[in-house]
Design a protein around this motif. Structure first.
Motif, PDB file in Angstrom:
ATOM      1  N   SER A  17       0.868  -1.178   0.000  1.00 57.30           N
ATOM      2  CA  SER A  17       0.000   0.000   0.000  1.00 57.30           C
ATOM      3  C   SER A  17       0.904   1.227   0.000  1.00 57.30           C
ATOM      4  O   SER A  17       2.003   1.192   0.557  1.00 57.30           O
ATOM      5  N   SER A  18       0.438   2.306  -0.623  1.00 61.13           N
ATOM      6  CA  SER A  18       1.264   3.508  -0.708  1.00 61.13           C
ATOM      7  C   SER A  18       1.446   4.161   0.656  1.00 61.13           C
ATOM      8  O   SER A  18       2.434   4.853   0.881  1.00 61.13           O
ATOM      9  N   SER A  19       0.544   3.938   1.592  1.00 62.41           N
ATOM     10  CA  SER A  19       0.724   4.499   2.936  1.00 62.41           C
ATOM     11  C   SER A  19       1.701   3.650   3.748  1.00 62.41           C
ATOM     12  O   SER A  19       2.518   4.166   4.499  1.00 62.41           O
ATOM     13  N   ARG A  20       1.642   2.340   3.579  1.00 69.65           N
ATOM     14  CA  ARG A  20       2.527   1.436   4.319  1.00 69.65           C
ATOM     15  C   ARG A  20       3.919   1.414   3.703  1.00 69.65           C
ATOM     16  O   ARG A  20       4.914   1.272   4.389  1.00 69.65           O
TER      17      ARG A  20
END
Length: 173
Positions: free
Chosen positions: A52-55
């Motif tokens: 994920s782009s946040s993780r």
């Protein structure tokens, strides 16, 4: 790839190749990793954390092998040893992207969090190919008073180096 440990029971091609096959991401990084790391032996997954782009990482817990995470080093292990940070910086300063593969014998938690015992296993250095028309495109924008802004989720230093190579004004910032 740069191994950060002398011994490990599994080959990188088996770990990363199996991870990428299971995760089945379609982004350019995943496509490049799948093409390069072709597993000879496939591990069996128990728990999966897709990228994920946040993780900024993906992770898989395998039967009998523990958890492997692959992604942005500082998001997988926040307190990296200085010697590893220096290696990462060495490649980043030349415009490369650096991923880290880390391992723990523990499993991904029920709250989808990595084990606290993650240890660096290897660095994967990726070089972005600059399209042949990129320099001319940036030059055309400059000549036509268009201000170019670069938006990227990649390491800011690596993005800056690449932007400088193609002539983006203010890329060093």
């Amino acid at each position: 790839d740069i191994m950060l440990t002398e011994r490990h029971p599994y080959e990188l091609c088996d770990i990363i190749g199996t991870m990428e096959k299971i995760l089945d991401d379609s982004n350019q990084t995943a496509v490049a990793l799948r093409a390069h790391y072709i597993p000879k032996y496939e591990l069996s997954a128990v728990k999966i954390l897709p990228f994920s782009s946040s993780r900024k990482y993906s992770a898989v817990t395998f039967v009998g092998a523990g958890t492997y995470a692959l992604g942005a080093p500082e998001f997988i292990i926040s307190d990296l040893p200085e010697s590893i940070k220096m290696q990462i910086d060495q490649y980043t300063f030349t415009g490369n992207r650096v991923l880290m593969l880390a391992h723990s014998s523990a499993s991904i938690s029920s709250k989808d969090q990595l084990p606290l015992t993650m240890k660096p296993l290897a660095l994967i250095v990726l070089t972005d190919n600059i399209r042949s028309e990129a320099i001319d495109t940036i030059k055309w924008f400059k000549e036509n008073d268009v201000q170019v802004k670069v938006i990227s989720g990649d390491n800011p230093l690596a993005v800056s180096v690449i932007a400088q190579k193609v002539g983006v004004a203010g890329a060093e910032k």
